[in-house]
Write an enzyme that holds these catalytic residues in place. Structure first.
Site, PDB file in Angstrom:
ATOM      1  CB  CYS B  88     -15.957  19.601-108.276  1.00 47.84           C
ATOM      2  SG  CYS B  88     -15.226  19.517-106.625  1.00 47.84           S
ATOM      3  CB  CYS B 206     -16.157  28.933 -98.838  1.00 51.11           C
ATOM      4  SG  CYS B 206     -14.616  29.804 -98.551  1.00 51.11           S
ATOM      5  CE  LYS B 332     -21.243  30.781-100.456  1.00 49.85           C
ATOM      6  NZ  LYS B 332     -21.931  31.370 -99.323  1.00 49.85           N
ATOM      7  CG  HIS B 336     -19.914  21.587-104.358  1.00 51.94           C
ATOM      8  ND1 HIS B 336     -20.314  20.821-105.434  1.00 51.94           N
ATOM      9  CD2 HIS B 336     -18.557  21.670-104.451  1.00 51.94           C
ATOM     10  CE1 HIS B 336     -19.234  20.449-106.129  1.00 51.94           C
ATOM     11  NE2 HIS B 336     -18.164  20.940-105.550  1.00 51.94           N
TER      12      HIS B 336
END
Lengths: 467, 389
Positions: B88, B206, B332, B336
């Protein structure tokens, strides 16, 4: 002196109440519960756990034979006993064999194991059995059959029960049959089958063994008798002249009828409460019968089971019949598509199956898996492969609802092994609310995925079962 | 001594697609939108770009794993393109490599594109490739971060309510951002009562799976004034790689991410930062899960280990606090798309430094920090940008 040197039982942590099965099918319930596998267990994992526990109770005694008996072995071609021997980290020269298709496979294996003694390198021979017989849903047998594993080690040193006599007879009687293409047994259960197919051969074999031992039925302290149902063994006992207190409870109310594991489960239970001088009879039926007579020695006073039966209660109950079925059906229908090459399997067998890691002689750090450079001091010239401990404590864990599972959440734990080494694996046989950082756990060999024509097994952990 | 690249590289153009479920855009279309957008922002054409770095984790259909994904999208032919994949932290690492190439004097103008299409896969969530079939069996991204969060919360006695404050803050920031995946505020109660994904993380703890792309144009600092009136320079960068399997490493304490600390140290040294809370004005950090932002405060040196809870409770990381964290809304709320995220952070920092962030504008923004975290703390990348006055 030849005889038993160790014993262990593996009872699944899951159970289902017979009343739940009765409710689902609208049939009468014989009461009690039966033990049943979680979706990641099979006869091999049950037997492998019992085999390990048996070895753990024997203080590292040398083993050069392992026999596995089951009517529900996961592999029809692939030696199940070899996989169990690898799980137990036994040497390559260990004799391995499977005995299938017979409910008395374990007692036949026990006779074979005892006859192997002496001729080999003087080591012990391990007999293990596991069964997860699946009866047709809604049938009478579904109420009866339970799942379990057990192991008995035989040898010539530190014998806790000396072999006195054996007897066996065969009889191609049709009482329960499962052909190569059947998922469930075809049962011919009846009064006739119970008498002619069970009582007669059992009585013949037992009386023959007792006669060879020069003993009367009255001299028997405990008779571990398998049974095709809830009470036929009591009929047999009456025929033999055995009183009620001479009969080992068949664990019907807690466990059920556990197939080829049953004679070893009952033998282990009888040994658990035996005193020096006791005479223990074990007999199993199945197209004939086997009977073995043992005399308990003084060594029984010193012997401690690694995981006593009392430490294996049913911890989790399937909340419904459907849940119980789902656990059994899972691997029948699940191909997770995980293909593992036999090259990777062979290369990593020591770490993934035998649970080997490395120890660094510079800094003493134990680590998993086998490594080339020390994770702690980063030197690579003094690492040696070692067997890691199979118990430890939870360093941290996650309760994962996202990971695909028939019964979410999946508990994943980081476990610090006793003596060093850290492993990451599923925490099983544990309610999510029970999971704690710092809790003691035992490592247990389980199925985790399927694919590429293979069942895949790896280590998981469960709440510590030791003393 | 390594040669510092501080003050040698300027960012002259940035662009970012709307992040979200971009069902009507392919990966290539998003790359074209971001790439040409960044060129327009810099006042150049794609032909002026001498080399490009593509940050993408899982480029998917048609492009395979190679650099042709970008070449075929922008028809950028006959020039070097390098694909970067570093979990990531892919986006910031692509940027870091591009900046290093400029500082080395190899090129004058280069492009960085980060792009990811996560929402056209047959399986929901992040596709995890190349994991060990035995040693990592049973792992998911939330599960792996929950291992850390649980140990941290067990050690410091942290409450889930603290984690929820991160979600509330970042959703509030995202609500001010027209390009964010989620532009709705949430309450602490909503966060705490949401469906559990991997305890202690509920749904709102998440980050989502998102589509998106972002791009940046970098050029030699001494040439930047030809393209833009303001001068935004790379002050420092760092990348640190730890273990991809921390769960097998008995030396890991699971209380934070040493990769973040190491990457930050490299970047701080290059940028001449000794006291980040005084010298950094705002941060875009990797809040893949709410707890991750808490440990980021500590690992980046904005407070001591174990004091991250107080840092957010006192409002110090809010948009009006002394060091706003994730004014964009963060992973958030902004979303992402793995490889795009790091470049999107660069886009946000440049936008803030230019004073063009609108309702979410950080006051007196002169130095901004971008932080990407990859894997379960396996890789961290930190980039610091500053506006020259």
């Amino acid at each position: 002196m030849k005889g038993i040197v160790g014993h262990a039982v593996r009872l699944p942590a899951y159970s289902v109440a017979r009343d739940e099965i009765a409710r689902a099918w609208q049939i009468p319930s014989p009461g009690g519960q039966k033990r049943c596998i979680r979706f990641d267990e099979d006869s091999l994992t049950l037997a492998a756990t019992a085999a390990q526990d048996c070895l753990a109770g024997m203080d590292g005694a040398h083993v050069d034979g392992l026999l596995f008996a089951s009517t529900t072995a996961p592999h029809l071609e692939r030696l199940n006993a070899s996989l169990i021997a690898a799980v137990c980290d036994l040497p390559a020269a260990c004799a391995t064999m499977d005995l299938g298709s017979s409910l008395r496979g374990a007692t036949s294996a026990l006779q074979t194991a005892l006859s192997l003694l002496g001729g080999r390198q003087g080591g012990n021979v391990l007999v293990c059995a596991g069964d997860t017989r699946d009866a047709e849903p809604g049938s009478g047998e579904e109420m009866l059959f339970g799942d379990a594993g057990a192991a008995i080690a035989v040898g010539e040193q530190n014998v806790i029960a000396e072999l006195i006599s054996v007897a066996t007879i065969y009889d191609d009687f049709l009482d329960a049959v499962r052909r190569d293409r059947d998922a469930f047994i075809t049962s011919f259960a009846s009064k006739f089958s119970a008498d002619r197919g069970y009582v007669v051969p059992m009585q013949t074999a037992i009386q023959s063994a007792l006669k060879r031992a020069g003993l009367t039925a009255q001299r028997v302290s405990k008779a571990a008798l398998t049974s095709p149902d809830k009470r036929s063994h009591l009929q047999l006992a009456k025929k033999l002249g055995l009183a009620e207190d001479q009969i080992q409870d068949i664990l019907f109310n807690d466990v059920g009828l556990t197939g080829s594991a049953m004679p070893l489960v009952l033998l282990s239970a009888a040994l658990e409460s035996a005193q020096p001088g006791d005479i223990i009879l074990v007999a199993a039926h199945g197209n004939g019968a086997d009977a073995l007579v043992f005399r308990v020695t003084e060594n029984i006073r010193e012997y401690q089971m690694h995981v006593p039966t009392s430490k294996q209660p049913a911890r989790i109950q399937y909340s419904s019949y459907t849940q119980y079925r789902k656990a059994r059906e899972h691997f029948r229908h699940a191909d997770n598509g995980l293909e593992i090459s036999n090259i990777l399997y062979a290369k990593e067998e020591h770490q993934n199956v035998r649970l080997h890691g490395s120890e660094c002689s510079h800094c003493g750090t134990r680590q998993f898996p086998v490594t080339q450079v020390c994770v702690s001091c980063r030197r690579g010239d003094q690492l040696r492969e070692i067997a890691l401990a199979r118990s430890g404590t939870v360093f941290t864990f996650a309760q994962d609802e996202l990971y695909p599972s028939p019964f979410p959440p999946t508990l994943m734990a980081v476990v610090d092994l006793a003596g060093g080494g850290r492993i990451y694996c599923e925490l099983v046989d544990c309610a999510p609310s029970e999971a704690r950082i710092g809790m003691p756990v035992d490592l247990m060999f389980r199925k985790f995925k399927e694919g590429g024509g293979l069942y895949h097994y790896y280590w998981k952990c469960c709440p510590g079962r030791g003393l | 001594m390594t040669r510092s690249l501080a003050h040698e590289v300027a960012v002259i153009g940035v662009s970012c697609t709307k992040f979200g479920e971009n069902f009507d855009q392919s990966l290539q279309e998003m790359m074209v939108e971001a790439g040409t957008g960044a060129c327009q922002d810099a006042g150049i054409s794609v032909d002026d770009v001498q080399a490009a770095w593509l940050g993408t984790f899982s480029p998917g259909f048609g492009g395979g794993k190679a650099t042709i994904t970008l070449s075929d999208a922008l028809k950028m032919r006959g020039r070097p393109i390098t694909r970067v994949e570093n979990y990531c932290a892919t986006g910031t690492d692509a940027f870091r490599n591009a900046a290093a190439a400029i500082a080395a004097g190899k090129y004058e103008i280069v492009m960085v594109v980060g792009a990811e299409k996560l929402r056209d896969r047959a399986v929901r969530g992040l596709q995890r490739e190349g994991i060990h079939p035995y040693l990592e069996s049973g792992s998911t991204a939330p599960g792996l971060f929950a291992l850390s969060a649980n140990r941290y919360m067990h050690t410091f006695g942290t409450d889930r309510r603290v984690l929820a404050k991160v979600a509330v803050k970042n959703h509030a920031n995202g609500a001010l951002n027209p390009k964010a995946h989620f532009q709705t505020k949430v309450t602490e109660e909503q966060v705490l009562n949401a469906q559990v994904i991997a305890y202690p993380f509920g749904l709102y703890d998440c980050c989502p799976t998102t589509d998106g792309a972002a791009a940046a144009i970098l050029c030699r600092a001494d040439l930047a004034s030809k393209f833009r009136k303001e001068l935004i320079l790379v002050r420092g960068s760092g990348l640190a790689v730890m273990s991809g399997k921390p769960f097998l490493d008995p030396t890991v304490d699971y209380l934070g991410f040493p990769s973040t600390t190491a990457a930050a140290q490299q970047a701080y040294q290059e940028a001449g930062i000794s006291d980040p809370i005084k010298q950094v004005d705002f941060c875009e950090v990797h809040d893949c899960f709410t707890w991750t932002e808490i440990t980021n405060y500590e690992d980046l040196g904005f407070c001591k280990k174990g004091e991250g809870a107080r840092f957010i409770e006192e409002g110090r990381s809010s948009l009006t606090g002394d060091v706003p964290f994730n004014p964009s809304g963060g992973l958030k709320s902004f979303g992402h798309p793995v490889g795009a995220t790091g470049v999107r952070m660069i886009y946000e920092i440049v936008t803030q430094l230019r004073g063009e962030a609108g309702a979410r504008q950080v006051k007196d923004a002169e130095v901004g920090l971008a932080h990407n975290l990859g894997g379960p703390g396996a890789v961290a990348c930190v980039v610091i940008l500053g506006r020259e006055s």
